[in-house]
Design a protein around this motif. Structure first.
Motif, PDB file in Angstrom:
ATOM      1  N   GLY A  10     -20.845  10.243 -20.165  1.00 40.17           N
ATOM      2  CA  GLY A  10     -19.612  11.021 -20.296  1.00 40.17           C
ATOM      3  C   GLY A  10     -19.846  12.516 -20.288  1.00 40.17           C
ATOM      4  N   THR A  11     -18.824  13.263 -20.027  1.00 37.10           N
ATOM      5  CA  THR A  11     -18.960  14.694 -19.783  1.00 37.10           C
ATOM      6  C   THR A  11     -18.715  15.571 -21.001  1.00 37.10           C
ATOM      7  OG1 THR A  11     -16.676  14.751 -19.051  1.00 37.10           O
ATOM      8  CG2 THR A  11     -18.350  14.490 -17.364  1.00 37.10           C
ATOM      9  N   THR A  68     -21.421   6.678 -25.199  1.00 37.27           N
ATOM     10  CA  THR A  68     -21.708   7.692 -24.188  1.00 37.27           C
ATOM     11  C   THR A  68     -20.487   8.540 -23.851  1.00 37.27           C
ATOM     12  OG1 THR A  68     -21.204   6.154 -22.392  1.00 37.27           O
ATOM     13  CG2 THR A  68     -23.506   6.246 -23.128  1.00 37.27           C
ATOM     14  N   ASN A  69     -19.464   8.473 -24.689  1.00 35.18           N
ATOM     15  CA  ASN A  69     -18.204   9.194 -24.456  1.00 35.18           C
ATOM     16  C   ASN A  69     -17.515   8.761 -23.167  1.00 35.18           C
ATOM     17  OD1 ASN A  69     -18.300  10.796 -26.803  1.00 35.18           O
ATOM     18  ND2 ASN A  69     -19.748  12.178 -25.811  1.00 35.18           N
ATOM     19  N   GLN A  70     -17.689   7.497 -22.778  1.00 37.76           N
ATOM     20  CA  GLN A  70     -17.059   7.002 -21.562  1.00 37.76           C
ATOM     21  C   GLN A  70     -15.993   5.945 -21.841  1.00 37.76           C
ATOM     22  OE1 GLN A  70     -21.020   6.490 -19.669  1.00 37.76           O
ATOM     23  NE2 GLN A  70     -20.059   7.420 -17.894  1.00 37.76           N
ATOM     24  N   PRO A  74     -14.087   2.889  -9.871  1.00 39.93           N
ATOM     25  CA  PRO A  74     -14.931   3.955 -10.403  1.00 39.93           C
ATOM     26  C   PRO A  74     -14.418   4.478 -11.745  1.00 39.93           C
ATOM     27  CG  PRO A  74     -14.479   4.330  -8.087  1.00 39.93           C
ATOM     28  CD  PRO A  74     -13.599   3.193  -8.516  1.00 39.93           C
ATOM     29  N   HIS A  75     -15.331   4.698 -12.659  1.00 40.15           N
ATOM     30  CA  HIS A  75     -14.994   5.306 -13.947  1.00 40.15           C
ATOM     31  C   HIS A  75     -14.575   6.755 -13.688  1.00 40.15           C
ATOM     32  CE1 HIS A  75     -15.669   7.052 -17.926  1.00 40.15           C
ATOM     33  NE2 HIS A  75     -15.502   5.822 -18.387  1.00 40.15           N
ATOM     34  N   PRO A  76     -13.666   7.331 -14.477  1.00 41.14           N
ATOM     35  CA  PRO A  76     -13.242   8.724 -14.263  1.00 41.14           C
ATOM     36  C   PRO A  76     -14.401   9.731 -14.230  1.00 41.14           C
ATOM     37  CG  PRO A  76     -11.763   7.666 -15.811  1.00 41.14           C
ATOM     38  CD  PRO A  76     -12.878   6.695 -15.551  1.00 41.14           C
ATOM     39  N   THR A  77     -15.513   9.441 -14.909  1.00 37.74           N
ATOM     40  CA  THR A  77     -16.659  10.356 -14.880  1.00 37.74           C
ATOM     41  C   THR A  77     -17.563  10.115 -13.679  1.00 37.74           C
ATOM     42  OG1 THR A  77     -18.018   8.880 -16.242  1.00 37.74           O
ATOM     43  CG2 THR A  77     -16.698  10.554 -17.395  1.00 37.74           C
ATOM     44  N   ASN A  78     -17.263   9.140 -12.845  1.00 41.40           N
ATOM     45  CA  ASN A  78     -18.100   8.778 -11.702  1.00 41.40           C
ATOM     46  C   ASN A  78     -17.733   9.637 -10.492  1.00 41.40           C
ATOM     47  OD1 ASN A  78     -19.395   7.611  -9.544  1.00 41.40           O
ATOM     48  ND2 ASN A  78     -18.685   5.546  -9.928  1.00 41.40           N
TER      49      ASN A  78
END
Length: 117
Positions: free
Chosen positions: A6-7, A36-38, A77-81
């Protein structure tokens, strides 16, 4: 298995080790995205989709590194991908040649000073 987490506060690399039988390809694997904040703790499942493998230069032998994309449990896809969006653009313009490159610079040191000084 290596992925970007995660970002918040910034994206970092994460990894998990898995034993894969000789001759088998690495499979999809899950992880707890809340660490991982994801993902929120109430719905924390995330998916690691292998996209590239290469020999592990540190462990050697038959060991490999598995680079992964993070996906949601519905395999979107995950938003962080951000790799998913980059892949779409690369596929769309696959017949074109990029007009940029990546440059790396190195400084060799000897006795705490740049080599030759």
């Amino acid at each position: 298995y290596i992925w970007i987490h995660g970002t918040e506060p910034e994206p970092l690399m994460r990894s998990k080790t898995r034993i894969v039988k000789n001759g088998k390809e690495p499979e999809i694997w899950g992880f707890d995205g809340s660490s991982t904040n994801q993902a929120p703790g109430s719905n924390s499942d995330c998916v690691l989709q292998p996209v590239f493998t290469c020999p592990d230069p540190l462990r050697g032998g038959d060991n490999i590194l598995v680079l992964c994309e993070v996906q949601l449990t519905d395999f979107t896809p995950h938003p962080t991908n951000t790799r998913a969006a980059a892949r779409t653009v690369a596929e769309k313009y696959a017949d074109m040649t990029p007009m940029f490159g990546i440059e790396q610079e190195y400084t060799f040191f000897q006795n705490g000073r740049p080599l030759g000084w």
